[in-house]
Design a protein around this motif. Structure first.
Motif, PDB file in Angstrom:
ATOM      1  N   GLY A 285       0.864  -3.665   5.482  1.00 54.12           N
ATOM      2  CA  GLY A 285       0.576  -3.498   4.003  1.00 54.12           C
ATOM      3  C   GLY A 285      -0.854  -3.361   3.490  1.00 54.12           C
ATOM      4  O   GLY A 285      -0.854  -3.144   1.838  1.00 54.12           O
ATOM      5  N   ALA A 286      -1.521  -3.238   4.395  1.00 57.25           N
ATOM      6  CA  ALA A 286      -3.155  -3.565   3.651  1.00 57.25           C
ATOM      7  C   ALA A 286      -3.699  -2.035   2.423  1.00 57.25           C
ATOM      8  O   ALA A 286      -3.267  -0.962   2.552  1.00 57.25           O
ATOM      9  N   SER A 287      -3.933  -2.265   1.557  1.00 54.68           N
ATOM     10  CA  SER A 287      -4.833  -1.657   0.559  1.00 54.68           C
ATOM     11  C   SER A 287      -6.048  -0.445   1.864  1.00 54.68           C
ATOM     12  O   SER A 287      -6.382  -1.147   2.128  1.00 54.68           O
ATOM     13  N   LYS A 288      -5.639   0.531   1.690  1.00 54.39           N
ATOM     14  CA  LYS A 288      -6.743   1.803   1.557  1.00 54.39           C
ATOM     15  C   LYS A 288      -7.506   2.728   0.303  1.00 54.39           C
ATOM     16  O   LYS A 288      -6.365   2.525  -0.529  1.00 54.39           O
ATOM     17  N   PRO A 289      -8.899   2.195   0.860  1.00 48.84           N
ATOM     18  CA  PRO A 289      -9.660   2.162   2.365  1.00 48.84           C
ATOM     19  C   PRO A 289      -9.700   1.035   3.121  1.00 48.84           C
ATOM     20  O   PRO A 289      -9.990   0.430   1.346  1.00 48.84           O
ATOM     21  N   TYR A 290     -10.239   0.276   4.026  1.00 52.14           N
ATOM     22  CA  TYR A 290     -10.176  -0.983   4.448  1.00 52.14           C
ATOM     23  C   TYR A 290     -11.127  -1.172   4.369  1.00 52.14           C
ATOM     24  O   TYR A 290     -12.393  -0.555   4.870  1.00 52.14           O
ATOM     25  N   ASP A 291     -11.777  -2.143   4.684  1.00 51.58           N
ATOM     26  CA  ASP A 291     -13.132  -2.732   3.736  1.00 51.58           C
ATOM     27  C   ASP A 291     -13.370  -2.444   5.895  1.00 51.58           C
ATOM     28  O   ASP A 291     -13.007  -2.988   6.565  1.00 51.58           O
TER      29      ASP A 291
END
Length: 400
Positions: A388-394
């Motif tokens: 569920g994390a927004s991409k691009p991811y750090d």
């Protein structure tokens, strides 16, 4: 690639002349060839050998009395932008990697709703001043191919201003569009702004299949009409597709569609998985692509084929983080359009510093013949991105 009759009587054209190196284009021979002289000639010898082999064995995308466009993904020969490519390859041979191609997502807006879209999460687009500064910065770093993409650049009102802004003596400008906004007037405006190449993706010769991928009724007709209008406006035009296990056997029919439309190049990009278990093309599939690439490009008539299976496989290796950098619509920067990790944001860091950070990542060292996103070990890293994390991811959140 045979020299035209008018060029065959001309003298060698000097492309580069710097201390220790000169590179000339020989148009007196049967084939156009590049020749290096001087103490630094060995540094660029491997790249020139590959270029010369392609020039000799493959038909170009376009030829006129002034220049040769070997591929729509390369600057014309001769041109100042092509000279920058030669200088960049010399730097790379000496271990100083340059983002030769920089792609920019310039809007989230698009009438299509493709499942494979890689546009970044979040909200809003970069303002034009931020975009212009980023363009200036990457040109200063040595870039000579600027690509505008994701979602549909033609839905950004200032697209013509952005294309015009790029210094054409330093870089060519390519643009992807699904074609939904193309009119004869818009095609002419793109030409007048200095667009080098119009790219329109097609996913099948069956309109219903293409429309299903785009999730938009009438998308196929809009795409084919966009290519025709681009050609009528005098643009270089490329029909592009992603090669997957689903469409590998349809490529010959798609090439015939490209021939019927009259485009300059049929561009094949291997499909990229988003997670570990997504299907990817097999080595047998790659051999089919390479056989088609070699056969078509050695045959007179019809559009040439660009295939990253060859260009990023046998010729240069994967360009992510070595020759390619991608700027997301919110300013985050990735090593290429497909890798889902951010290495910084141009709104609070210099793009030069972000490139340095990318270059320090061990995954972008050494030449590899396949996309990182097709390698199981790297996909295990991708799987560490929280659901569920927004991409691009750090990337720092993964490696810390």
């Amino acid at each position: 690639m045979k020299a035209d009759q008018k060029g065959s009587d001309s003298k060698d054209i000097t492309l580069i002349s710097i201390p220790g190196l000169s590179i000339k284009m020989d148009k007196k021979a049967e084939f156009v060839q590049l020749k290096a002289h001087g103490a630094l000639r060995k540094a660029c010898a491997p790249f020139l050998k590959k270029i010369n082999q392609r020039l000799k064995e493959e038909k170009p995308a376009f030829v006129n009395d002034e220049s040769v466009v070997a591929s729509t993904w390369l600057p014309p020969i001769p041109s100042k932008a092509f000279n920058r490519l030669l200088l960049a390859e010399i730097q790379i041979a000496l271990g100083r990697y340059i983002p030769e191609t920089v792609s920019f997502e310039i809007t989230r807006n698009c009438k299509c709703n493709c499942e494979h879209c890689v546009v970044s999460g979040g909200e809003g687009d970069l303002d034009i001043d931020t975009m212009k500064k980023a363009i200036d910065d990457v040109l200063d770093m040595g870039a000579m191919v600027i690509v505008f993409t994701e979602g549909d650049p033609m839905l950004r009102e200032d697209i013509y201003e952005l294309i015009d802004y790029v210094d054409k003596e330093r870089a060519i400008v390519n643009m992807y569009t699904p074609g939904t906004e193309m009119t004869a007037e818009n095609a002419k405006r793109l030409k007048d702004a200095g667009l080098h190449n119009l790219l329109v993706s097609t996913y099948s010769t069956d309109p219903l299949k293409h429309n299903a991928v785009r999730r938009l009724d009438g998308a196929f007709e809009m795409a084919t009409n966009a290519m025709k209008m681009g050609l009528e406006a005098g643009l270089l035009v490329t029909m592009a597709t992603h090669v997957s296990p689903k469409n590998i056997d349809e490529l010959p029919a798609m090439y015939e569609l490209a021939r019927d439309i009259g485009v300059h190049e049929f561009s094949l990009w291997e499909s990229v998985p988003k997670k570990k278990d997504d299907p990817i093309i097999t080595e047998r599939d790659r051999q089919k692509v390479l056989e088609m690439y070699n056969r078509i490009n050695s045959t007179k008539g019809g559009p040439r084929i660009f295939a990253n299976t060859y260009f990023e496989g046998e010729m240069l290796g994967c360009m992510a983080g070595q020759r390619w950098m991608h700027v997301c619509v919110d300013g985050q920067v990735k090593a290429c359009p497909y890798i889902p990790f951010s290495y910084g944001n141009i709104q609070n860091s210099s793009i030069k510093d972000i490139w340095s950070k990318i270059r320090k990542d061990k995954h972008f060292r050494g030449q590899r013949s396949t996309c990182l996103m097709q390698e199981p070990e790297y996909l295990r890293l991708v799987d560490k991105i929280p659901e569920g994390a927004s991409k691009p991811y750090d990337i720092e959140k993964i490696e810390s």
